[in-house]
Design a protein around this motif. Structure first.
Motif, mmCIF file in Angstrom:
data_model
loop_
_atom_site.group_PDB
_atom_site.id
_atom_site.type_symbol
_atom_site.label_atom_id
_atom_site.label_comp_id
_atom_site.label_asym_id
_atom_site.label_seq_id
_atom_site.Cartn_x
_atom_site.Cartn_y
_atom_site.Cartn_z
ATOM 1 N N HIS A 147 -66.833 -53.667 -54.473
ATOM 2 C CA HIS A 147 -67.498 -54.229 -55.643
ATOM 3 C C HIS A 147 -66.927 -53.599 -56.898
ATOM 4 N N GLU A 148 -66.580 -54.422 -57.880
ATOM 5 C CA GLU A 148 -65.976 -53.912 -59.101
ATOM 6 C C GLU A 148 -66.643 -54.523 -60.332
ATOM 7 N N GLU A 149 -67.970 -54.829 -60.197
ATOM 8 C CA GLU A 149 -68.638 -55.493 -61.306
ATOM 9 C C GLU A 149 -68.775 -54.577 -62.514
ATOM 10 N N GLY A 150 -69.054 -53.282 -62.268
ATOM 11 C CA GLY A 150 -69.208 -52.353 -63.373
ATOM 12 C C GLY A 150 -68.090 -51.346 -63.358
ATOM 13 N N ASN A 151 -67.698 -50.835 -64.536
ATOM 14 C CA ASN A 151 -66.647 -49.834 -64.541
ATOM 15 C C ASN A 151 -66.729 -48.981 -65.779
ATOM 16 N N SER A 152 -66.108 -47.831 -65.701
ATOM 17 C CA SER A 152 -66.005 -46.930 -66.843
ATOM 18 C C SER A 152 -64.550 -46.557 -66.997
ATOM 19 N N HIS A 153 -64.080 -46.549 -68.235
ATOM 20 C CA HIS A 153 -62.657 -46.318 -68.462
ATOM 21 C C HIS A 153 -62.498 -45.155 -69.428
ATOM 22 N N SER A 154 -61.583 -44.249 -69.114
ATOM 23 C CA SER A 154 -61.370 -43.092 -69.970
ATOM 24 C C SER A 154 -59.923 -42.664 -69.904
ATOM 25 N N HIS A 155 -59.448 -42.088 -70.980
ATOM 26 C CA HIS A 155 -58.096 -41.532 -71.012
ATOM 27 C C HIS A 155 -58.210 -40.022 -71.042
ATOM 28 N N GLY A 156 -57.719 -39.365 -69.997
ATOM 29 C CA GLY A 156 -57.696 -37.911 -69.961
ATOM 30 C C GLY A 156 -56.276 -37.456 -70.196
ATOM 31 N N ASN A 176 -79.918 -46.125 -50.526
ATOM 32 C CA ASN A 176 -79.665 -46.133 -49.085
ATOM 33 C C ASN A 176 -78.746 -47.258 -48.626
ATOM 34 N N GLU A 177 -77.918 -47.752 -49.529
ATOM 35 C CA GLU A 177 -76.907 -48.737 -49.175
ATOM 36 C C GLU A 177 -75.528 -48.144 -49.444
ATOM 37 N N GLN A 178 -74.555 -48.506 -48.609
ATOM 38 C CA GLN A 178 -73.188 -48.054 -48.852
ATOM 39 C C GLN A 178 -72.665 -48.712 -50.126
ATOM 40 N N THR A 179 -72.331 -47.904 -51.094
ATOM 41 C CA THR A 179 -71.852 -48.397 -52.382
ATOM 42 C C THR A 179 -70.353 -48.154 -52.492
ATOM 43 N N ALA A 180 -69.606 -49.228 -52.728
ATOM 44 C CA ALA A 180 -68.148 -49.112 -52.854
ATOM 45 C C ALA A 180 -67.797 -48.615 -54.249
ATOM 46 N N THR A 203 -51.361 -48.580 -54.295
ATOM 47 C CA THR A 203 -50.758 -47.697 -55.294
ATOM 48 C C THR A 203 -51.627 -47.570 -56.536
ATOM 49 N N GLY A 204 -52.068 -46.357 -56.818
ATOM 50 C CA GLY A 204 -52.844 -46.080 -58.015
ATOM 51 C C GLY A 204 -54.312 -46.419 -57.906
ATOM 52 N N LYS A 205 -54.768 -46.937 -56.745
ATOM 53 C CA LYS A 205 -56.179 -47.285 -56.570
ATOM 54 C C LYS A 205 -56.763 -46.448 -55.435
ATOM 55 N N TYR A 206 -57.836 -45.720 -55.745
ATOM 56 C CA TYR A 206 -58.455 -44.796 -54.805
ATOM 57 C C TYR A 206 -59.892 -45.253 -54.545
ATOM 58 N N THR A 207 -60.301 -45.264 -53.290
ATOM 59 C CA THR A 207 -61.603 -45.824 -52.941
ATOM 60 C C THR A 207 -62.392 -44.892 -52.023
ATOM 61 N N ALA A 208 -63.709 -45.095 -52.040
ATOM 62 C CA ALA A 208 -64.614 -44.394 -51.124
ATOM 63 C C ALA A 208 -65.963 -45.091 -51.187
ATOM 64 N N ASP A 209 -66.746 -44.944 -50.125
ATOM 65 C CA ASP A 209 -68.124 -45.430 -50.106
ATOM 66 C C ASP A 209 -69.057 -44.235 -50.252
ATOM 67 N N HIS A 210 -70.217 -44.479 -50.872
ATOM 68 C CA HIS A 210 -71.207 -43.416 -51.022
ATOM 69 C C HIS A 210 -72.597 -44.014 -50.935
ATOM 70 N N GLN A 211 -73.493 -43.271 -50.292
ATOM 71 C CA GLN A 211 -74.873 -43.707 -50.145
ATOM 72 C C GLN A 211 -75.759 -42.846 -51.038
ATOM 73 N N PHE A 212 -76.422 -43.484 -52.007
ATOM 74 C CA PHE A 212 -77.312 -42.774 -52.929
ATOM 75 C C PHE A 212 -78.698 -42.684 -52.296
ATOM 76 N N LYS A 213 -79.233 -41.468 -52.216
ATOM 77 C CA LYS A 213 -80.491 -41.231 -51.515
ATOM 78 C C LYS A 213 -81.710 -41.273 -52.427
ATOM 79 N N GLU A 214 -81.503 -41.150 -53.742
ATOM 80 C CA GLU A 214 -82.615 -41.145 -54.686
ATOM 81 C C GLU A 214 -82.320 -42.079 -55.849
ATOM 82 N N ALA A 215 -83.380 -42.619 -56.434
ATOM 83 C CA ALA A 215 -83.223 -43.456 -57.620
ATOM 84 C C ALA A 215 -83.064 -42.567 -58.847
ATOM 85 N N GLY A 216 -82.382 -43.094 -59.857
ATOM 86 C CA GLY A 216 -82.197 -42.347 -61.089
ATOM 87 C C GLY A 216 -80.819 -42.571 -61.670
#
Length: 254
Positions: free
Chosen positions: A149-158, A174-178, A216-229
């Motif tokens: 899912h790529e609906e939201g994003n944040s962009h920054s130049h470091g 409690n859902e796997q978030t891409a 190339t240049g794209k890094y991915t992982a899934d994460h499950q958020f356990k609490e709201a906030g």
């Protein structure tokens, strides 16, 4: 009287020693921990019905990780991730965790290890060819894993590195978030970097998620958020001795 004076002086010395000990305690180490690295070893080709050993070697820097909290393998056939199977792995030796699995049918399979160790999580993935596989079965590669899912994003130049964190607009509990990170340097994709996410909520101990470069240049992982906030996600990027960048993003989980 001398005994009383000696006791009083000893008490002062003990208190003084405690105070000095408190003052000499080292400052809290806020450095980013070394990344947990996991390397999968599975056969590239197998015959249908053949049992294979799945292995993943886990290290943190030069140290073998022998105390992982959880290591398991997720196995699924191309296009059937919803029917994936899980195999629990046990520590063998020197940071190597193994499990046995039988691939019943021919086809292209994916094996993804889920490693949780030392407050970090990493999920490297490889493919396995079982029996005769048609060319059209393999030409899509890991395409199904790239459709995160790529609906939201944040962009920054470091510095010279552009860091773009992509996430769903409304992730749920409690859902796997891409999650994915797009890296560029001087307008070109930045490949072979070490990328990890530091995910924290309300100042609690952060969780660390290591990301894999699926293209190339794209890094991915899934994460499950356990609490709201509203979480603070710090994206850390390292490559060699020259690139050490990070950027922060807020993400609200309902």
């Amino acid at each position: 009287m001398k005994k009383i004076l000696f006791s009083i002086m000893a008490g002062f010395l003990v208190l003084s020693g405690c105070s000095q000990s408190e003052e000499e305690k080292p400052a809290k180490n806020d450095e980013v921990p070394q990344i947990i690295e996991a390397v999968i070893q599975v056969p590239e080709t197998l015959n249908p019905g053949e049992e294979a050993q799945l292995a993943v070697t886990v290290r943190q820097g030069d140290e073998a990780v022998t105390d992982a909290d959880e290591v398991k393998f997720e196995i699924w056939k191309e296009g059937q991730k919803e029917n994936s199977e899980m195999a629990e792995a046990k520590h063998d030796s020197e940071g190597k965790y193994t499990a046995d699995h039988t691939f019943a049918e021919e086809g292209l399979y994916y094996v993804q290890s889920h490693v949780t160790a030392r407050s970090q999580h990493t999920m490297p993935m490889v493919s396995v060819q079982v029996g005769e596989v048609k060319a059209e079965d393999t030409e899509h590669g890991h395409e199904q894993e790239k459709n995160g899912h790529e609906e939201g994003n944040s962009h920054s130049h470091g510095g010279e590195v552009s860091i773009e964190l992509q996430a769903p607009d409304q992730p749920h509990l409690n859902e796997q978030t891409a999650l994915s990170v797009i890296l560029e340097k001087e307008g070109e994709p930045l490949k072979e970097a070490k990328v990890k996410l530091e995910i924290s909520l309300n100042g609690a101990t952060p969780q660390w998620v290591n990301m894999s470069e699926n293209e190339t240049g794209k890094y991915t992982a899934d994460h499950q958020f356990k609490e709201a906030g509203t979480y603070i996600i710090t994206t850390h990027v390292e490559k060699g001795d020259d690139i050490h960048e990070h950027t922060e993003t807020e993400l609200t989980v309902q």
